[in-house]
Structure formats: structure tokens, C-alpha cells
Design a protein around this motif. Sequence first.
Motif, short mmCIF file in Angstrom:
data_model
loop_
_atom_site.label_atom_id
_atom_site.label_comp_id
_atom_site.label_asym_id
_atom_site.label_seq_id
_atom_site.Cartn_x
_atom_site.Cartn_y
_atom_site.Cartn_z
N ALA A 206 0.83 -1.21 0.00
CA ALA A 206 0.00 0.00 0.00
C ALA A 206 0.86 1.26 0.00
N HIS A 207 0.34 2.29 -0.66
CA HIS A 207 0.96 3.61 -0.60
C HIS A 207 0.04 4.56 0.15
N ASP A 208 0.63 5.66 0.64
CA ASP A 208 -0.08 6.46 1.65
C ASP A 208 -0.75 7.73 1.13
N ALA A 213 -2.42 4.01 4.21
CA ALA A 213 -1.56 2.87 3.88
C ALA A 213 -1.49 1.84 5.01
N VAL A 214 -1.32 2.30 6.24
CA VAL A 214 -1.22 1.34 7.34
C VAL A 214 -2.59 0.68 7.57
N ASN A 216 -4.96 0.26 5.40
CA ASN A 216 -5.21 -0.68 4.31
C ASN A 216 -4.44 -1.98 4.51
N SER A 217 -3.21 -1.87 4.99
CA SER A 217 -2.40 -3.07 5.20
C SER A 217 -3.03 -3.95 6.29
N GLY A 230 6.19 -2.91 2.82
CA GLY A 230 6.24 -1.50 3.19
C GLY A 230 7.68 -1.07 3.27
N GLY A 234 8.57 4.39 6.25
CA GLY A 234 7.49 4.95 5.42
C GLY A 234 7.98 5.76 4.23
N ASN A 241 5.45 4.88 1.13
CA ASN A 241 4.89 3.53 1.23
C ASN A 241 4.27 3.36 2.62
N ALA A 242 3.56 2.27 2.79
CA ALA A 242 3.05 1.94 4.12
C ALA A 242 4.23 1.86 5.08
N ILE A 247 3.22 -0.90 11.02
CA ILE A 247 2.50 -2.15 10.76
C ILE A 247 3.03 -3.26 11.68
#
Length: 534
Positions: A206-208, A213-214, A216-217, A230, A234, A241-242, A247
Motif C-alpha cells: 500500500a501507498h499512503d 496505507a497502514v 489498508n495493510s 512496506g 514509510g 509507502n506503508a 505495521i
Amino acid sequence: MNKVLLLDSTVRDGAQSVGISFSVQDKLKIARLLDNLRVDYIEAGNPGSNPKDMEFFELLRSHPLRHAKLTAFGSTRRKHIAVEDDANIRSLLAAGTECVTIFGKSWDIHVTEILRAELEENLRMIAETVAYLKASGKEVVYDAEHFFDGYKANPDYALQTLEAAVQGGADCLCLCDTNGGTFPDDVYEATRLVAARFPVAVGIHAHDDSGMAVANSIMALKAGAVHVQGTLAGFGERCGNANLATILANVQLKLGVACVPPDCLERLTHTVHEVAEISNISVHKNTPYVGGNAFSHKGGMHVDGVMKNTLTFEHVPPSSVGNTRRLLLSEVAGRSAILEKVRAFCPEIQKDSPEAAHIIDMVKQMEHQGYQFEGAESSFELEVRRMLGKRTKFFELLMLSVLDEQSLDGGKKPAYATIKVLVGDQLEITAAEGNGPVNAIDIALRKALEVFYPEIGEIRLTDYKVRVLDSESATAAKVRVLIESTDGSEYWTSVGVAVDVMQASCKALMDSIEYKLLISNAVPKQPAASAANA
Ligand SMILES: [Zn+2]
């Protein structure tokens, strides 16, 4: 959910972050840090696209990682050629990694408008590339680029691309929110469907861009994904990125799935800061779990609550991720926060003692003059030690003179500083040239003192902030200088306030040096010249 595999892409996707430019050595250092943290996969760039990446793979081949699987990254074969004739695929194999990540198109418009290939050809490109890498003995993670957008636009086709990867023998289908625009409920639904339909592991990348992003992950993991990608801090294209550190902490501490051993999780804060340091980007103070403010308490009620029971204002113990609780020093924090701070280096202080009252008075006085000890705890400690008669006199500045010539034609002229310091009964006079007066003072001070204290050579200034204070009562405006320093393992901030920016800087610089000497238990050495004379 009983196992979640972590893939870090700091040296690949993270390298696409604005402001980041990794050398091969930087990438190696980051890979070792991630390996020590015990992430499962470390993804590096396409060895075919750049000789720096090939060198990285070669160096790691001679000194392999201890835990993580090194993963080379590349795209599916080019259209209308045989996979074995594709130079990029050949260089992916030449990287000699155990695992390979291959990305392919899931969104029909990317196939027809960007690749300008037929939809059928794209399916063959995916299946043949994955099959070829599998036949070469690789573990294959298939990154379904733009999967969620593709699934929204043309769900049948997006699923056919996954089917092609599964037919090729992919070990993992990693669903990518490449543009970062998908919401958690959509990620959950799509991931659940994919996990139910295909008999292979499912992952999330996932991208933010929507700040999701987090989330979604985590939602993908709840929907059946078992592999999460990720970058540790970040970093990444556009909004990043996530954040893999967030995470990891969430999965381990909130979802109860052990990804890394607990002692590795306790190194999380340190590792994130090291990676950021190598990347030359500072970690935002309010980053979850690992930021400098993640466990800082300022309001009097909050400080009071945390001191009675930490559960009242902390979601997890800071030590679980290697962070520390900070009770901020300020008028609003109140007496108990200030004394708690003092106790860290002077445990015998009594709450109702005259010394305690003097310290509180001193803080109020100095804050009134424009000092701010919030985030400048090393200067606070030095002031309190001085007041309690517990300050080690490492050195004394006897004279400082600065020559800052202004060039009339707008050109640059260096500044010069001359200083005289006393260490024990030894005098040292030093001059230095710098680009600006503060730089010249810094160099002169270090040059003079390093003769006695070589540990000063480890100090690096990481931040320098000047703020002009509006003064209602004072006759002239004052400036406050905050200096952040590190010796590679500790970080500290010192503060100086004066009407003159040079004086304020000098005070903050001297506090920074003195604090380093204090934490190193430094003892002055005899200068080399006098040792030779002896
Ligand atoms: Zn990406």
C-alpha cells in the motif's frame, strides 16, 4: 492469522522518495539493520537497470544476510519476445537471490495505453515470466500493480491477471494499491475475495496518498493476507509507502501475531532512526510508536495521570518498541514532572526539600527569560547539576572573539573565531575558520577541546534552530538557539538564550559538548605536546 511475513522495500521503493539517494554502502547498511530486526524479505532494485544494484547483490552474495531473504525486483517480460531473451529477466536471475518479486499490470488501461499491448498478451507475459523464474528455482512474489484500481475498473480482467500468475506458479499474490487512493473497506472486500479464490498466499503493498496505507495493510491482513510490504520508516514515492514499523508494531502488539522476536521489536525505535539517519531524512516526531513525541506527555493532567498509572495515557508501554516516555518540562507540566526529570540523574531529591523548590523557581525564572527546556533536556540537566553543585567542570571558556567580515560586493567571506579554554590547569588557545560565525565557533571549540577529550570527535550537529523571541519587557529582542546533536547512539538537544545569536549559539554548543562529556564519563587526557615534553 498466525504468521505474517514482512517485506521491506526501503532500498527499492523507498529509494524513489524525494530527497533520497542511496550509495551502495548505504543500501548495505540498511539491509543489515533490517536483517537484525528480523524482517523476512529485503527487496532491492532491478539489477539490470543499474550497475549500483548489481554491485549491491554481489557484495551481499559474499557476505549473506543472516535471516532475511534477499529479493530482486523486476517487471514481467517485454511484449512479444520470448522470456529467456529478455535481458532484464536474465539480470534478475544473475542477481542470484533466493526470491524474486515480479510486477505485472492488473489494470486494463495500463496494458492498452501504457504498455500498448493486447490484454491477452499481458496475461501471457505474466504467466510465462513467473513460470520461467519458478523453473529456475526461485521463490516468486507476484506484485499485482494497481490491483485495486484495476479491480474497480474491470474486475474480471484484474482477476484473470492473478489467475495467470497462479498458473505460472507464483508463491504469493501481492495486491498493490500503487496510487494509494483506495479505502480500507474496499481493500478488505477485494482481498477477501482473492484470498478465498486462489490457493496461494496473498500479500498487500500500500501507498499512503490517502493517509490509509497502514489501515489498508491491516485490513488486508484481517481479510486473509499473510504477507505485507512496506518501508520501515514509510519512505517512498510521493506520500510514501506503508510504514512497516507501524505495521509491525500493530500486528505484533495489537493483533497478537509474532512477526519478530520481542527483543527485536524492542530495537524498533533505534532501527527506524538509524535507517532515517542513513537516508538523511529525519523521522517525524509524531510518528506512531517510534517518533520522539510518541510517548511525550505535556499537559499537567496527562503527566499526573501517567505518573499514577501509565495505562491512563499510553496505548502500549514505550519500552515494547524501544521508545522512552518523556514528561515535558514546561510551566504547564508542573512540579511533579520537573522533579521526576531531576530524579533520573539525582534520585535522592525530595519532593518538599528546599532544593526542589529552588529547581522549580529556576525553571520558572529561566522560562521567563526565554529558555525552553521542552525537548532540551540536556541543558536542563546541566543547569540543575550546576544549582545542586553536581556539575563536573570539564572546561571553562575564558575568551571568545569572532571576526565576521562582510564582503561589500556580495561575495562570500569566511568567518574566524579565536577562543581560549581552560581544562584543569592547562590553557589552550585555538583559532578556526568557518562558513559563518557559528560554524567558526563550533570548529574552534572542538579543535581546542578535542586535544583533551577525543570523544568530542564523535559529536555531530543534526539540527540548528534559531528563534527570535518577542520581548514585551526586555529592552532588546532575544534569540533562542536549539541545537540537536548525536554521537551515533545518543541524541540530545541543548539550548541557549541571549540578545546575540552568537552568544546564544555558543551557550548551546558548549552545553552540547559538556553533555557528551558527562554521558561519556570523560576524563581529560594530557595534550600530546606536553606529553612529549614530559
Ligand atoms: Zn510501490
